[in-house]
Design a protein around this motif. Structure first.
Motif, PDB file in Angstrom:
ATOM      1  N   ALA A 279       0.833  -1.204   0.000  1.00  0.00           N
ATOM      2  CA  ALA A 279       0.000   0.000   0.000  1.00  0.00           C
ATOM      3  C   ALA A 279       0.867   1.254   0.000  1.00  0.00           C
ATOM      4  O   ALA A 279       0.577   2.234  -0.703  1.00  0.00           O
ATOM      5  N   VAL A 280       1.940   1.236   0.769  1.00  0.00           N
ATOM      6  CA  VAL A 280       2.844   2.390   0.820  1.00  0.00           C
ATOM      7  C   VAL A 280       3.518   2.594  -0.529  1.00  0.00           C
ATOM      8  O   VAL A 280       3.634   3.735  -1.013  1.00  0.00           O
ATOM      9  N   LEU A 281       3.972   1.519  -1.147  1.00  0.00           N
ATOM     10  CA  LEU A 281       4.592   1.624  -2.468  1.00  0.00           C
ATOM     11  C   LEU A 281       3.643   2.258  -3.472  1.00  0.00           C
ATOM     12  O   LEU A 281       4.041   3.105  -4.281  1.00  0.00           O
ATOM     13  N   GLU A 282       2.403   1.868  -3.426  1.00  0.00           N
ATOM     14  CA  GLU A 282       1.414   2.428  -4.351  1.00  0.00           C
ATOM     15  C   GLU A 282       1.220   3.922  -4.096  1.00  0.00           C
ATOM     16  O   GLU A 282       1.117   4.724  -5.033  1.00  0.00           O
ATOM     17  N   ILE A 283       1.213   4.322  -2.842  1.00  0.00           N
ATOM     18  CA  ILE A 283       1.003   5.736  -2.512  1.00  0.00           C
ATOM     19  C   ILE A 283       2.200   6.585  -2.942  1.00  0.00           C
ATOM     20  O   ILE A 283       2.023   7.668  -3.516  1.00  0.00           O
ATOM     21  N   VAL A 284       3.418   6.117  -2.677  1.00  0.00           N
ATOM     22  CA  VAL A 284       4.571   6.935  -3.041  1.00  0.00           C
ATOM     23  C   VAL A 284       4.675   7.073  -4.565  1.00  0.00           C
ATOM     24  O   VAL A 284       5.151   8.106  -5.067  1.00  0.00           O
ATOM     25  N   ARG A 285       4.215   6.074  -5.289  1.00  0.00           N
ATOM     26  CA  ARG A 285       4.202   6.196  -6.756  1.00  0.00           C
ATOM     27  C   ARG A 285       3.099   7.162  -7.197  1.00  0.00           C
ATOM     28  O   ARG A 285       3.316   8.039  -8.032  1.00  0.00           O
ATOM     29  N   ALA A 286       1.916   6.994  -6.634  1.00  0.00           N
ATOM     30  CA  ALA A 286       0.746   7.777  -7.071  1.00  0.00           C
ATOM     31  C   ALA A 286       0.890   9.262  -6.747  1.00  0.00           C
ATOM     32  O   ALA A 286       0.361  10.118  -7.475  1.00  0.00           O
ATOM     33  N   THR A 287       1.582   9.592  -5.692  1.00  0.00           N
ATOM     34  CA  THR A 287       1.713  10.992  -5.275  1.00  0.00           C
ATOM     35  C   THR A 287       2.896  11.699  -5.932  1.00  0.00           C
ATOM     36  O   THR A 287       3.118  12.883  -5.682  1.00  0.00           O
ATOM     37  N   GLY A 288       3.662  10.979  -6.746  1.00  0.00           N
ATOM     38  CA  GLY A 288       4.840  11.584  -7.371  1.00  0.00           C
ATOM     39  C   GLY A 288       6.007  11.755  -6.422  1.00  0.00           C
ATOM     40  O   GLY A 288       6.958  12.483  -6.725  1.00  0.00           O
ATOM     41  N   ALA A 289       5.980  11.069  -5.278  1.00  0.00           N
ATOM     42  CA  ALA A 289       7.027  11.233  -4.276  1.00  0.00           C
ATOM     43  C   ALA A 289       8.378  10.725  -4.771  1.00  0.00           C
ATOM     44  O   ALA A 289       9.424  11.285  -4.417  1.00  0.00           O
ATOM     45  N   LEU A 290       8.349   9.687  -5.595  1.00  0.00           N
ATOM     46  CA  LEU A 290       9.606   9.158  -6.127  1.00  0.00           C
ATOM     47  C   LEU A 290      10.208  10.126  -7.132  1.00  0.00           C
ATOM     48  O   LEU A 290      11.427  10.362  -7.138  1.00  0.00           O
ATOM     49  N   ASP A 291       9.359  10.683  -7.992  1.00  0.00           N
ATOM     50  CA  ASP A 291       9.846  11.679  -8.960  1.00  0.00           C
ATOM     51  C   ASP A 291      10.397  12.900  -8.243  1.00  0.00           C
ATOM     52  O   ASP A 291      11.412  13.485  -8.655  1.00  0.00           O
ATOM     53  N   TYR A 292       9.733  13.304  -7.179  1.00  0.00           N
ATOM     54  CA  TYR A 292      10.182  14.457  -6.402  1.00  0.00           C
ATOM     55  C   TYR A 292      11.553  14.190  -5.777  1.00  0.00           C
ATOM     56  O   TYR A 292      12.454  15.042  -5.824  1.00  0.00           O
ATOM     57  N   THR A 293      11.718  13.000  -5.212  1.00  0.00           N
ATOM     58  CA  THR A 293      12.985  12.649  -4.588  1.00  0.00           C
ATOM     59  C   THR A 293      14.103  12.622  -5.624  1.00  0.00           C
ATOM     60  O   THR A 293      15.208  13.120  -5.381  1.00  0.00           O
ATOM     61  N   ARG A 294      13.824  12.045  -6.786  1.00  0.00           N
ATOM     62  CA  ARG A 294      14.825  12.011  -7.855  1.00  0.00           C
ATOM     63  C   ARG A 294      15.176  13.429  -8.308  1.00  0.00           C
ATOM     64  O   ARG A 294      16.353  13.743  -8.555  1.00  0.00           O
ATOM     65  N   ALA A 295      14.177  14.302  -8.416  1.00  0.00           N
ATOM     66  CA  ALA A 295      14.432  15.681  -8.831  1.00  0.00           C
ATOM     67  C   ALA A 295      15.330  16.398  -7.822  1.00  0.00           C
ATOM     68  O   ALA A 295      16.229  17.165  -8.203  1.00  0.00           O
ATOM     69  N   ARG A 296      15.118  16.148  -6.537  1.00  0.00           N
ATOM     70  CA  ARG A 296      15.983  16.760  -5.523  1.00  0.00           C
ATOM     71  C   ARG A 296      17.416  16.225  -5.648  1.00  0.00           C
ATOM     72  O   ARG A 296      18.377  16.970  -5.483  1.00  0.00           O
ATOM     73  N   ALA A 297      17.539  14.939  -5.938  1.00  0.00           N
ATOM     74  CA  ALA A 297      18.871  14.360  -6.139  1.00  0.00           C
ATOM     75  C   ALA A 297      19.556  14.976  -7.352  1.00  0.00           C
ATOM     76  O   ALA A 297      20.755  15.289  -7.312  1.00  0.00           O
ATOM     77  N   GLU A 298      18.806  15.170  -8.421  1.00  0.00           N
ATOM     78  CA  GLU A 298      19.374  15.770  -9.634  1.00  0.00           C
ATOM     79  C   GLU A 298      19.822  17.202  -9.379  1.00  0.00           C
ATOM     80  O   GLU A 298      20.861  17.643  -9.893  1.00  0.00           O
ATOM     81  N   THR A 299      19.063  17.927  -8.568  1.00  0.00           N
ATOM     82  CA  THR A 299      19.451  19.291  -8.209  1.00  0.00           C
ATOM     83  C   THR A 299      20.773  19.297  -7.453  1.00  0.00           C
ATOM     84  O   THR A 299      21.657  20.138  -7.702  1.00  0.00           O
ATOM     85  N   MET A 300      20.915  18.366  -6.516  1.00  0.00           N
ATOM     86  CA  MET A 300      22.165  18.279  -5.762  1.00  0.00           C
ATOM     87  C   MET A 300      23.330  17.926  -6.676  1.00  0.00           C
ATOM     88  O   MET A 300      24.438  18.484  -6.541  1.00  0.00           O
ATOM     89  N   ALA A 301      23.112  17.027  -7.610  1.00  0.00           N
ATOM     90  CA  ALA A 301      24.180  16.657  -8.542  1.00  0.00           C
ATOM     91  C   ALA A 301      24.583  17.845  -9.407  1.00  0.00           C
ATOM     92  O   ALA A 301      25.772  18.054  -9.681  1.00  0.00           O
ATOM     93  N   GLU A 302      23.610  18.627  -9.843  1.00  0.00           N
ATOM     94  CA  GLU A 302      23.920  19.819 -10.644  1.00  0.00           C
ATOM     95  C   GLU A 302      24.709  20.826  -9.819  1.00  0.00           C
ATOM     96  O   GLU A 302      25.635  21.482 -10.333  1.00  0.00           O
ATOM     97  N   LYS A 303      24.376  20.974  -8.552  1.00  0.00           N
ATOM     98  CA  LYS A 303      25.134  21.875  -7.679  1.00  0.00           C
ATOM     99  C   LYS A 303      26.573  21.381  -7.513  1.00  0.00           C
ATOM    100  O   LYS A 303      27.516  22.180  -7.478  1.00  0.00           O
ATOM    101  N   ALA A 304      26.737  20.068  -7.416  1.00  0.00           N
ATOM    102  CA  ALA A 304      28.088  19.506  -7.324  1.00  0.00           C
ATOM    103  C   ALA A 304      28.875  19.808  -8.590  1.00  0.00           C
ATOM    104  O   ALA A 304      30.033  20.241  -8.538  1.00  0.00           O
ATOM    105  N   LEU A 305      28.251  19.596  -9.738  1.00  0.00           N
ATOM    106  CA  LEU A 305      28.924  19.837 -11.019  1.00  0.00           C
ATOM    107  C   LEU A 305      29.357  21.296 -11.159  1.00  0.00           C
ATOM    108  O   LEU A 305      30.434  21.586 -11.691  1.00  0.00           O
ATOM    109  N   ALA A 306      28.533  22.206 -10.667  1.00  0.00           N
ATOM    110  CA  ALA A 306      28.838  23.631 -10.796  1.00  0.00           C
ATOM    111  C   ALA A 306      30.126  23.996 -10.064  1.00  0.00           C
ATOM    112  O   ALA A 306      30.836  24.938 -10.463  1.00  0.00           O
ATOM    113  N   GLN A 307      30.458  23.268  -8.999  1.00  0.00           N
ATOM    114  CA  GLN A 307      31.660  23.584  -8.220  1.00  0.00           C
ATOM    115  C   GLN A 307      32.948  23.289  -8.978  1.00  0.00           C
ATOM    116  O   GLN A 307      33.993  23.869  -8.702  1.00  0.00           O
ATOM    117  N   LEU A 308      32.865  22.404  -9.967  1.00  0.00           N
ATOM    118  CA  LEU A 308      34.070  21.968 -10.664  1.00  0.00           C
ATOM    119  C   LEU A 308      34.648  23.028 -11.587  1.00  0.00           C
ATOM    120  O   LEU A 308      35.774  22.882 -12.080  1.00  0.00           O
TER     121      LEU A 308
END
Length: 332
Positions: A279-308
């Motif tokens: 049930a929890v897996l279905e909710i995190v998928r349906a609410t876009g929580a996984l996409d949101y988490t991935r987007a936050r990770a991508e933002t952090m990676a872009e910030k890391a890249l900018a430092q180089l």
């Protein structure tokens, strides 16, 4: 298991390690030398966890940071090794606290030898790392790493006190993963810069690179707990939920879900276990929580890249760019 042969994990032959392959071979040799102990059980447990297939990202950061600034000495090898020991000691302690039975697809040390030996060998590795800091011979590096150990411990305690608490804020979540994960990434890249006599601008850039890379890495780790492949990860999907850990996918799902969905997740966090996993897996998928988490990770990676941008062009900087991208693309 003994440490009679060099610690050679798949990480040693990874494309990410190619630019510093010789340095990494030296790190592996130093690991074997520094694991020497008059107590056979210390060598057995230390060798078991060191050889358990980790990515060795933290020592890799030391080597890449130092080499990217033209460092030509050999103390970066000692520094990389001691940081790997610091990381390994936290793994031993974490598995005891979490009562884990599986890490990277292998039986945990605490499961194989018991909690008391695992904790004490973790203490040995921490102690050995501080002995090696003296060999590095930099008071500034010792200050940074000794402070980092306190911050890491606080992060672990913060995570422990948050278990079973569905009211954790997103800010508190990020403070937790900054302490327990990103801090050692940050210390690794910053001390690698210091040993290479970086300019203040370069040191700050590499410090932030490590911080953002560590945050991206942990965000993806927490994401994979709800959409990863158990065989590839070497642990079970839903382990965080089973332990009652309120990670970002759950926090976002509670925020964006219906009152009924939020209530179900709150109950699952408080109770722990896997009774509500589907049930929890279905909710995190349906609410876009996984996409949101991935987007936050991508933002952090872009910030890391900018430092180089503060570093000169080199194969080492190129590898750090690849590493930041790989952190968000990984499946393990």
């Amino acid at each position: 298991m003994t440490t009679d042969t060099p610690a050679s994990t798949p990480a040693s032959s990874s494309p990410l390690h190619a630019a510093v392959a010789d340095d990494f071979a030296a790190v592996n040799r130093t690991i074997v030398q520094q694991l020497s102990s008059r107590v056979p059980l210390v060598e057995a447990i230390s060798g078991y966890i060191i050889d358990s297939g980790g990515k060795r990202l933290r020592p890799l950061l030391v080597l890449l940071a130092a080499r990217s600034l033209g460092y030509a000495g050999d103390k970066h090898v000692t520094l990389a090794t001691l940081i790997e020991f610091m990381h390994t000691s936290t793994l031993l302690h974490d598995d005891v606290v979490d009562e884990s039975h599986l890490r990277r697809g292998k039986q945990t040390a605490n499961d194989a030898w018991g909690n008391a030996p695992s904790v004490l060998v973790g203490d040995f590795l921490y102690s050995r790392s501080f002995q090696m800091m003296v060999d590095v011979g930099s008071m500034r590096i010792m200050e940074i790493l000794s402070a980092a150990t306190c911050i890491i411990a606080e992060g672990e305690v913060r995570q422990l006190t948050n278990i079973g608490n569905p009211s954790v804020s997103e800010d508190d979540y990020f403070a937790t993963i900054q302490g327990k994960t990103a801090q050692l990434f940050e210390a690794a890249s910053q001390t690698g810069a210091i040993i290479a006599d970086a300019t203040p601008e370069q040191e700050e850039a590499l410090k932030l690179y490590g911080r953002y890379l560590g945050l991206a890495f942990q965000l993806v780790d927490d994401l994979l707990d709800y959409q990863g492949d158990a065989d590839a990860m070497g642990k079970n999907v839903g382990d965080d939920l089973a332990e009652g850990k309120p990670t970002l996918p759950l926090l976002r799902a509670m925020e964006k879900g219906t009152p009924e969905q939020a209530k179900l997740i709150r109950q699952a966090i408080r109770k722990g276990g896997l009774d509500q996993l589907d049930a929890v897996l279905e909710i995190v998928r349906a609410t876009g929580a996984l996409d949101y988490t991935r987007a936050r990770a991508e933002t952090m990676a872009e910030k890391a890249l900018a430092q180089l941008a503060a570093l000169p062009e080199s194969e080492f900087r190129d590898t750090m760019e690849t590493l930041a991208r790989a952190a968000i693309e990984r499946q393990t």
